[in-house]
Write a protein that holds these residues in place. Structure first.
Motif, PDB file in Angstrom:
ATOM      1  N   GLU A 112       4.145   3.577  14.708  1.00 18.37           N
ATOM      2  CA  GLU A 112       4.652   2.729  15.795  1.00 18.37           C
ATOM      3  C   GLU A 112       3.833   2.925  17.063  1.00 18.37           C
ATOM      4  O   GLU A 112       3.524   1.959  17.780  1.00 18.37           O
ATOM      5  CB  GLU A 112       6.127   3.044  16.060  1.00 18.37           C
ATOM      6  CG  GLU A 112       7.071   2.514  15.000  1.00 18.37           C
ATOM      7  CD  GLU A 112       8.528   2.754  15.371  1.00 18.37           C
ATOM      8  OE1 GLU A 112       9.256   1.762  15.552  1.00 18.37           O
ATOM      9  OE2 GLU A 112       8.925   3.928  15.477  1.00 18.37           O
ATOM     10  N   HIS A 113       3.475   4.170  17.355  1.00 16.44           N
ATOM     11  CA  HIS A 113       2.668   4.472  18.537  1.00 16.44           C
ATOM     12  C   HIS A 113       1.339   3.731  18.496  1.00 16.44           C
ATOM     13  O   HIS A 113       0.833   3.295  19.540  1.00 16.44           O
ATOM     14  CB  HIS A 113       2.434   5.980  18.634  1.00 16.44           C
ATOM     15  CG  HIS A 113       1.518   6.384  19.740  1.00 16.44           C
ATOM     16  ND1 HIS A 113       1.891   6.350  21.077  1.00 16.44           N
ATOM     17  CD2 HIS A 113       0.220   6.830  19.733  1.00 16.44           C
ATOM     18  CE1 HIS A 113       0.888   6.752  21.833  1.00 16.44           C
ATOM     19  NE2 HIS A 113      -0.134   7.045  21.048  1.00 16.44           N
ATOM     20  N   PHE A 114       0.781   3.574  17.292  1.00 16.52           N
ATOM     21  CA  PHE A 114      -0.496   2.892  17.142  1.00 16.52           C
ATOM     22  C   PHE A 114      -0.339   1.395  16.843  1.00 16.52           C
ATOM     23  O   PHE A 114      -1.293   0.740  16.422  1.00 16.52           O
ATOM     24  CB  PHE A 114      -1.334   3.565  16.045  1.00 16.52           C
ATOM     25  CG  PHE A 114      -1.951   4.862  16.480  1.00 16.52           C
ATOM     26  CD1 PHE A 114      -3.149   4.876  17.197  1.00 16.52           C
ATOM     27  CD2 PHE A 114      -1.336   6.074  16.205  1.00 16.52           C
ATOM     28  CE1 PHE A 114      -3.714   6.071  17.618  1.00 16.52           C
ATOM     29  CE2 PHE A 114      -1.898   7.275  16.618  1.00 16.52           C
ATOM     30  CZ  PHE A 114      -3.094   7.275  17.329  1.00 16.52           C
ATOM     31  N   GLY A 115       0.860   0.871  17.080  1.00 15.35           N
ATOM     32  CA  GLY A 115       1.077  -0.563  16.945  1.00 15.35           C
ATOM     33  C   GLY A 115       1.231  -1.052  15.514  1.00 15.35           C
ATOM     34  O   GLY A 115       1.132  -2.259  15.262  1.00 15.35           O
ATOM     35  N   GLN A 116       1.496  -0.132  14.580  1.00 20.62           N
ATOM     36  CA  GLN A 116       1.700  -0.524  13.187  1.00 20.62           C
ATOM     37  C   GLN A 116       3.186  -0.583  12.858  1.00 20.62           C
ATOM     38  O   GLN A 116       4.004   0.079  13.489  1.00 20.62           O
ATOM     39  CB  GLN A 116       1.023   0.473  12.231  1.00 20.62           C
ATOM     40  CG  GLN A 116      -0.489   0.492  12.320  1.00 20.62           C
ATOM     41  CD  GLN A 116      -1.118   1.445  11.296  1.00 20.62           C
ATOM     42  OE1 GLN A 116      -0.456   1.876  10.355  1.00 20.62           O
ATOM     43  NE2 GLN A 116      -2.383   1.756  11.498  1.00 20.62           N
ATOM     44  N   ARG A 117       3.490  -1.369  11.862  1.00 18.45           N
ATOM     45  CA  ARG A 117       4.848  -1.402  11.340  1.00 18.45           C
ATOM     46  C   ARG A 117       5.117  -0.088  10.606  1.00 18.45           C
ATOM     47  O   ARG A 117       4.293   0.336   9.786  1.00 18.45           O
ATOM     48  CB  ARG A 117       4.958  -2.573  10.365  1.00 18.45           C
ATOM     49  CG  ARG A 117       6.348  -2.873   9.841  1.00 18.45           C
ATOM     50  CD  ARG A 117       6.228  -4.094   8.960  1.00 18.45           C
ATOM     51  NE  ARG A 117       7.487  -4.452   8.315  1.00 18.45           N
ATOM     52  CZ  ARG A 117       7.596  -5.395   7.402  1.00 18.45           C
ATOM     53  NH1 ARG A 117       6.503  -6.060   7.036  1.00 18.45           N
ATOM     54  NH2 ARG A 117       8.754  -5.667   6.851  1.00 18.45           N
ATOM     55  N   PRO A 118       6.227   0.585  10.894  1.00 24.27           N
ATOM     56  CA  PRO A 118       6.447   1.901  10.285  1.00 24.27           C
ATOM     57  C   PRO A 118       6.677   1.826   8.786  1.00 24.27           C
ATOM     58  O   PRO A 118       7.348   0.911   8.289  1.00 24.27           O
ATOM     59  CB  PRO A 118       7.683   2.440  11.016  1.00 24.27           C
ATOM     60  CG  PRO A 118       8.350   1.234  11.579  1.00 24.27           C
ATOM     61  CD  PRO A 118       7.279   0.235  11.872  1.00 24.27           C
ATOM     62  N   ARG A 176      -2.919   2.635   6.726  1.00 24.21           N
ATOM     63  CA  ARG A 176      -2.094   1.450   6.971  1.00 24.21           C
ATOM     64  C   ARG A 176      -1.035   1.333   5.873  1.00 24.21           C
ATOM     65  O   ARG A 176      -0.872   0.301   5.214  1.00 24.21           O
ATOM     66  CB  ARG A 176      -2.945   0.180   7.072  1.00 24.21           C
ATOM     67  CG  ARG A 176      -4.038   0.267   8.135  1.00 24.21           C
ATOM     68  CD  ARG A 176      -4.646  -1.081   8.468  1.00 24.21           C
ATOM     69  NE  ARG A 176      -3.720  -1.921   9.230  1.00 24.21           N
ATOM     70  CZ  ARG A 176      -3.556  -1.871  10.550  1.00 24.21           C
ATOM     71  NH1 ARG A 176      -4.263  -1.009  11.277  1.00 24.21           N
ATOM     72  NH2 ARG A 176      -2.695  -2.672  11.147  1.00 24.21           N
ATOM     73  N   ALA A 177      -0.304   2.420   5.697  1.00 22.35           N
ATOM     74  CA  ALA A 177       0.634   2.538   4.590  1.00 22.35           C
ATOM     75  C   ALA A 177       1.875   1.673   4.799  1.00 22.35           C
ATOM     76  O   ALA A 177       2.444   1.614   5.886  1.00 22.35           O
ATOM     77  CB  ALA A 177       1.051   4.000   4.420  1.00 22.35           C
ATOM     78  N   ASP A 178       2.282   1.009   3.721  1.00 23.81           N
ATOM     79  CA  ASP A 178       3.582   0.333   3.689  1.00 23.81           C
ATOM     80  C   ASP A 178       4.666   1.301   3.250  1.00 23.81           C
ATOM     81  O   ASP A 178       5.804   1.215   3.705  1.00 23.81           O
ATOM     82  CB  ASP A 178       3.555  -0.832   2.686  1.00 23.81           C
ATOM     83  CG  ASP A 178       2.712  -2.004   3.157  1.00 23.81           C
ATOM     84  OD1 ASP A 178       3.047  -2.579   4.208  1.00 23.81           O
ATOM     85  OD2 ASP A 178       1.732  -2.341   2.471  1.00 23.81           O
ATOM     86  N   VAL A 179       4.319   2.188   2.322  1.00 28.07           N
ATOM     87  CA  VAL A 179       5.283   3.120   1.739  1.00 28.07           C
ATOM     88  C   VAL A 179       4.603   4.474   1.570  1.00 28.07           C
ATOM     89  O   VAL A 179       3.449   4.546   1.155  1.00 28.07           O
ATOM     90  CB  VAL A 179       5.770   2.632   0.351  1.00 28.07           C
ATOM     91  CG1 VAL A 179       6.796   3.610  -0.238  1.00 28.07           C
ATOM     92  CG2 VAL A 179       6.359   1.227   0.423  1.00 28.07           C
ATOM     93  N   ARG A 218       0.865  -1.178   0.000  1.00 23.78           N
ATOM     94  CA  ARG A 218       0.000   0.000   0.000  1.00 23.78           C
ATOM     95  C   ARG A 218       0.908   1.236   0.000  1.00 23.78           C
ATOM     96  O   ARG A 218       1.609   1.508   0.978  1.00 23.78           O
ATOM     97  CB  ARG A 218      -0.926  -0.001   1.218  1.00 23.78           C
ATOM     98  CG  ARG A 218      -1.971  -1.105   1.137  1.00 23.78           C
ATOM     99  CD  ARG A 218      -2.901  -1.127   2.354  1.00 23.78           C
ATOM    100  NE  ARG A 218      -3.616   0.130   2.557  1.00 23.78           N
ATOM    101  CZ  ARG A 218      -4.659   0.536   1.838  1.00 23.78           C
ATOM    102  NH1 ARG A 218      -5.098  -0.207   0.831  1.00 23.78           N
ATOM    103  NH2 ARG A 218      -5.265   1.679   2.112  1.00 23.78           N
ATOM    104  N   VAL A 219       0.892   1.945  -1.126  1.00 25.05           N
ATOM    105  CA  VAL A 219       1.831   3.037  -1.363  1.00 25.05           C
ATOM    106  C   VAL A 219       1.042   4.318  -1.586  1.00 25.05           C
ATOM    107  O   VAL A 219       0.139   4.358  -2.422  1.00 25.05           O
ATOM    108  CB  VAL A 219       2.690   2.758  -2.609  1.00 25.05           C
ATOM    109  CG1 VAL A 219       3.760   3.836  -2.769  1.00 25.05           C
ATOM    110  CG2 VAL A 219       3.323   1.376  -2.525  1.00 25.05           C
ATOM    111  N   TYR A 220       1.371   5.355  -0.831  1.00 24.60           N
ATOM    112  CA  TYR A 220       0.596   6.583  -1.022  1.00 24.60           C
ATOM    113  C   TYR A 220       1.450   7.824  -1.106  1.00 24.60           C
ATOM    114  O   TYR A 220       2.597   7.866  -0.657  1.00 24.60           O
ATOM    115  CB  TYR A 220      -0.455   6.724   0.082  1.00 24.60           C
ATOM    116  CG  TYR A 220      -0.085   7.549   1.293  1.00 24.60           C
ATOM    117  CD1 TYR A 220      -0.438   8.895   1.372  1.00 24.60           C
ATOM    118  CD2 TYR A 220       0.574   6.977   2.386  1.00 24.60           C
ATOM    119  CE1 TYR A 220      -0.140   9.651   2.494  1.00 24.60           C
ATOM    120  CE2 TYR A 220       0.881   7.722   3.507  1.00 24.60           C
ATOM    121  CZ  TYR A 220       0.525   9.060   3.555  1.00 24.60           C
ATOM    122  OH  TYR A 220       0.825   9.810   4.658  1.00 24.60           O
TER     123      TYR A 220
END
Length: 224
Positions: free
Chosen positions: A211-217, A189-192, A43-45
């Protein structure tokens, strides 16, 4: 969709990228390689603030990279910054941007999608307006985001540092821009995330907030 090796994809996508820091560039290239190796569409934005009625040639640099991600089989997300435009990105400015009303912003944004589809593939583009989620943030939410950063981190940015040394005004709402753009990455939920080189601080802020919200940066890629 083009079938290319992981190394070929990384080389293509990082071509022309500039970070002003070789260690950051190497780290982002390695993280991009790891994501692509997972074998799923990323998911790239990239976000575009409608501060004027037309996208310009500078925007096409990142839009062509979004299209390249699409051609390699990834999911492109074209974000229209209807709410970040209320603040105005200070990244490339030596003074505050003029404030726009929401009505002016929405009028400017009216043809952005049509213009973007001159480069992006409409069938493989997710179009989002960040007012969808930023308009719903509460005072508590904004305090939580603000607590992740220090004033010193913002004053270390080159454009703010110059203004501070000159004694020029730095408005408090300008600090909120990086927080709001960073929150976009969480909601998408961006990957890039890709952007201009002068936006690197904002993109890295997105990593901290994810990271604060538990997602992979997210992987950050910036182009001149």
């Amino acid at each position: 969709m083009e079938k290319r090796s992981i190394d070929d994809q990384v080389a293509l996508l990082m071509h022309g990228a500039e970070f002003g820091d070789e260690q950051i560039k190497e780290k982002m290239a390695q993280e991009l390689r790891e994501r692509i190796a997972e074998g799923r569409p990323l998911r790239v934005y990239c976000g575009y603030d409608p501060t004027a009625p037309d996208l310009h040639l500078g925007h096409t640099v990142t839009m062509r990279k979004l299209r390249l991600f699409q051609d390699l089989g990834h999911q492109a997300i074209f974000v229209i910054g209807t709410y970040t435009a209320l603040i105005g990105d200070p990244s490339d400015r030596d003074k505050a941007r003029p404030r726009l009303t929401l009505e002016q912003i929405e009028e400017n944004a009216r043809t952005y999608v049509e213009q973007a589809f001159k480069i992006l593939d409409p069938e493989r583009t997710e179009v989002r307006y960040n007012g969808e989620w930023l308009s719903k943030l509460t005072y508590k939410d904004i305090v939580e985001l603000a607590s992740l950063f220090t004033v010193q981190q913002f004053l270390a940015r080159e454009n703010f540092a110059k203004r501070y040394r000159r004694g020029d005004p730095i408005w408090l709402h300008e600090f909120l821009y990086a927080l709001m753009q960073g929150y976009d990455a969480v909601m998408l939920r961006a990957d890039v995330q890709i952007g201009a080189t002068d936006q690197l601080f904002n993109l890295l802020a997105g990593r901290r907030i994810q990271e604060h919200f538990g997602q992979r940066p997210q992987v950050c890629i910036t182009y001149p």
